[in-house]
Design an enzyme around this catalytic site. Structure first.
Site, short mmCIF file in Angstrom:
data_model
loop_
_atom_site.label_atom_id
_atom_site.label_comp_id
_atom_site.label_asym_id
_atom_site.label_seq_id
_atom_site.Cartn_x
_atom_site.Cartn_y
_atom_site.Cartn_z
N HIS A 29 -4.76 0.68 0.72
CA HIS A 29 -4.07 0.58 -0.57
C HIS A 29 -4.86 1.40 -1.58
O HIS A 29 -6.08 1.51 -1.47
CB HIS A 29 -4.04 -0.90 -0.98
CG HIS A 29 -3.20 -1.22 -2.17
ND1 HIS A 29 -3.59 -0.93 -3.45
CD2 HIS A 29 -1.98 -1.82 -2.28
CE1 HIS A 29 -2.67 -1.35 -4.30
NE2 HIS A 29 -1.67 -1.88 -3.62
N ASP A 56 -10.52 -5.79 2.28
CA ASP A 56 -9.49 -6.03 1.27
C ASP A 56 -8.53 -7.06 1.87
O ASP A 56 -7.74 -6.73 2.76
CB ASP A 56 -8.80 -4.70 0.96
CG ASP A 56 -7.52 -4.87 0.15
OD1 ASP A 56 -7.14 -6.02 -0.16
OD2 ASP A 56 -6.90 -3.84 -0.16
N GLN A 99 -3.50 -8.89 1.60
CA GLN A 99 -2.31 -9.21 2.42
C GLN A 99 -2.55 -10.33 3.40
O GLN A 99 -1.61 -10.83 4.02
CB GLN A 99 -1.85 -7.96 3.17
CG GLN A 99 -1.24 -6.91 2.27
CD GLN A 99 -0.02 -7.43 1.52
OE1 GLN A 99 0.79 -8.17 2.06
NE2 GLN A 99 0.10 -7.04 0.26
N LYS A 139 -1.20 -13.30 -4.58
CA LYS A 139 -0.81 -12.96 -3.20
C LYS A 139 -0.82 -14.18 -2.29
O LYS A 139 -0.44 -14.08 -1.13
CB LYS A 139 -1.76 -11.91 -2.62
CG LYS A 139 -1.76 -10.57 -3.33
CD LYS A 139 -0.55 -9.73 -3.00
CE LYS A 139 -0.78 -8.27 -3.42
NZ LYS A 139 0.46 -7.50 -3.41
N CYS A 172 1.88 1.94 -2.90
CA CYS A 172 0.48 2.19 -3.31
C CYS A 172 -0.39 2.55 -2.10
O CYS A 172 -1.56 2.15 -2.02
CB CYS A 172 -0.11 1.01 -4.06
SG CYS A 172 0.70 0.69 -5.63
#
Lengths: 415, 141
Positions: A130, A207, A210, A233, A373
């Site tokens: 991302h 990261d 998600q 999220k 993104c």
């Protein structure tokens, strides 16, 4: 709010029952089929109620205040931190820094940890990242003269970890990768990354934006060094997120944003700084949002994830099968259920994603179209944009069928 | 006036692709993208004796964006930059709901349903903004 873990059968999960805990899904048009969960899933009622309760009954600034409201607010904020630590299985709540979200957390690492890097040091990324885990490092490259390396991708868009060992050098200080792709849903093989990174003494950052809506994370079991995620999220509030890092790493990191709340002694000549996590939380934080996040993480920690996983995979199988039946559709990324989350991007030959999503909206299907993104990853597939359907625990068969049924109309309207 | 966003006139414009391809001898060029959706256009304009005589473009975008680019290449050659600016203003007013059907040239009316979709205004306007930028560059020389 207390959640009774015993009320959940670990082997069964009723998505209709859980939908009732999401006010928007109950109040919205009954024809809404929300499949934009990778961008923002709906907020759980417990988070909304916790934020409202906090601001109605214990709103005050945290730390330093001696009146009872300040003490109550501080306790609620720190309990949220403790809850985040439990969700991540962190060794201690002091390893949890509240941020504005994943992007802010990654920027914090790129600035603070980044300031400890020297010209020629290397940071390993991938082409699947991302922009939030790419652009901060590009700016660090400009500031510090570091070298960025990008792991290539396999044909189906996974990070090609076979290339990792050959690309790592003793100058690599950090391997920063997505835990789960926001485009393909592919989960990174963290064990392989960690083993290779440790071989050259590099730190590992994930990261987790998600990943967190699909269950708690065990940062100790993953044996990583940094983890970042956002409240919105994982069915929580906007404007709040978490950076987790090993205690000794945080201790060695200089401050990034500075101001009130993160200092020791301040004189006209200079300042000393608080220990982590306060060192990285300058100014008044989003207190109610932190309380809301802590509450929703507590709720998530009670859920029967094995059964939820089975439910999400059943829907994912149905979605993939329906898309694969159409000769004009190309799925971007893995087409099986192995090592992936239920995020599916696809291209319809000759049709722009914005047009596709616009027509599907008439069917009540909320889909996302664009580059997500992640422009390097989208270009890897030879595209400028893609359609993305993302499944959450409250998604139903009717949602998937509405999408698949709407595709014929998409083609009829746009061709 | 049809309220169908993807009405036949829009699809016909996009499909016709008037002006597709770059101009060999351009007076000025502009390259714009819409960071929200990824639509991109590279547009050339040729001016002769104070009039726009040709427009060429390479547009990678949605149906609305391609239709708008095609409209420019079909409708604008032969007019002065000021007349294009007037059409640009009419389109803006149309999208903002500030225009009546009679105050806008008929050929722009197929874009009218986009006014209900704020997120798509940028798609329609991108080619117009690219031409405006190219004309500004051309007249600055």
């Amino acid at each position: 709010m207390n959640f009774d873990a015993a009320s959940f059968d670990p082997m069964s999960f009723n998505p209709q029952a859980v939908r009732a805990e999401f006010p928007l899904l109950m109040l919205a048009d009954p024809l809404l089929h929300y499949l934009d969960n990778a961008a923002t899933p709906q907020i759980h009622r417990s988070a909304m109620e916790a934020m409202a309760d906090h601001d109605m009954f214990q709103r005050a600034n945290i730390m330093r205040g001696t009146h009872h409201l300040a003490e109550a607010a501080t306790a609620a904020y720190e309990e949220a931190r403790a809850q985040a630590a439990r969700f991540l299985n962190a060794a201690t709540p002091d390893e949890v820094v509240f941020t504005a979200g994943t992007t802010a957390a990654l920027n914090l690492v790129a600035h603070s940890f980044g300031d400890t890097l020297r010209p020629g040091d290397e940071v390993m990324l991938s082409l699947a990242e991302h922009h939030s885990n790419l652009v901060p490092w590009q700016l660090l490259r400009q500031r510090r003269g570091i070298v960025l390396k990008f792991l290539p991708l396999t044909a189906d868009g996974r990070i090609d970890l076979a290339a990792l060992a050959g690309m790592l050098t003793p100058r690599c200080r950090l391997v920063a990768l997505t835990h789960c792709s926001n485009v393909t849903g592919a989960i990174t093989d963290v064990a392989t990354v960690v083993a290779a990174a440790r071989g050259v003494g590099a730190r590992v950052l994930l990261d987790g934006a998600q990943q967190v809506q699909h269950g708690p994370v065990d940062v100790q079991a993953l044996d990583i060094d940094f983890y970042a995620f956002s409240g919105h999220k994982c069915f929580g509030p906007n404007g709040i997120g978490v950076l987790w890092a090993r205690g000794e790493i945080l201790e060695a990191m200089p401050p990034f944003l500075v101001g009130g709340g993160m200092v020791g002694e301040v004189t006209p000549e200079g300042s000393t700084f608080a220990r982590p996590p306060q060192r990285f939380e300058a100014g008044t934080p989003p207190i109610a949002e932190a309380v809301g996040l802590g509450t929703v993480l507590a709720w998530l920690s009670t859920l029967p994830w094995q059964a939820i996983r089975a439910h999400e995979n059943e829907l994912l199988r149905r979605l993939l099968a329906g898309l694969r039946q159409r000769s004009d559709i190309r799925i971007l990324g893995p087409v099986d259920l192995e090592a992936r989350q239920p995020v599916v991007s696809f291209d319809i030959a000759g049709l722009h994603p914005h047009d596709v999503c616009q027509v599907l909206d008439r069917h009540g299907v909320a889909l996302r179209g664009g580059h997500h993104c992640a422009q390097p990853l989208i270009r890897h597939f030879g595209l400028d944009g893609a359609n993305r359907a993302s499944i959450a625990m409250y998604t139903t068969h009717a949602d998937i069928d509405a999408l698949l049924d709407g595709l014929d109309d998409v083609v009829a309207v746009l061709r | 006036m049809s309220e169908e966003l993807y009405q036949q006139a829009i699809k016909d414009l996009a499909r016709a692709g008037h002006g597709s391809g770059r101009l060999a001898a351009a007076s000025a060029s502009a390259r714009l993208d819409n960071p929200l959706c990824g639509d991109r256009i590279a547009l050339d304009v040729r001016l002769e004796h104070g009039k726009i005589v040709a427009i060429g473009h390479d547009t990678r975008g949605c149906l609305l964006c391609r239709a708008a680019a095609s409209w420019l290449a079909s409708e604008v050659p032969g007019v002065a930059p000021e007349q294009f600016a007037a059409a640009h203003r009419e389109l803006l007013a149309l999208l903002q709901g500030a225009a009546t059907e009679s105050s806008v040239r008929a050929s722009l009316l197929p874009f009218s349903p986009a006014r209900e979709h704020k997120s798509r205004h940028g798609c329609v306007l991108l080619p117009f903004e690219a031409l405006q930028r190219a004309l500004t560059e051309a007249t600055a020389d």
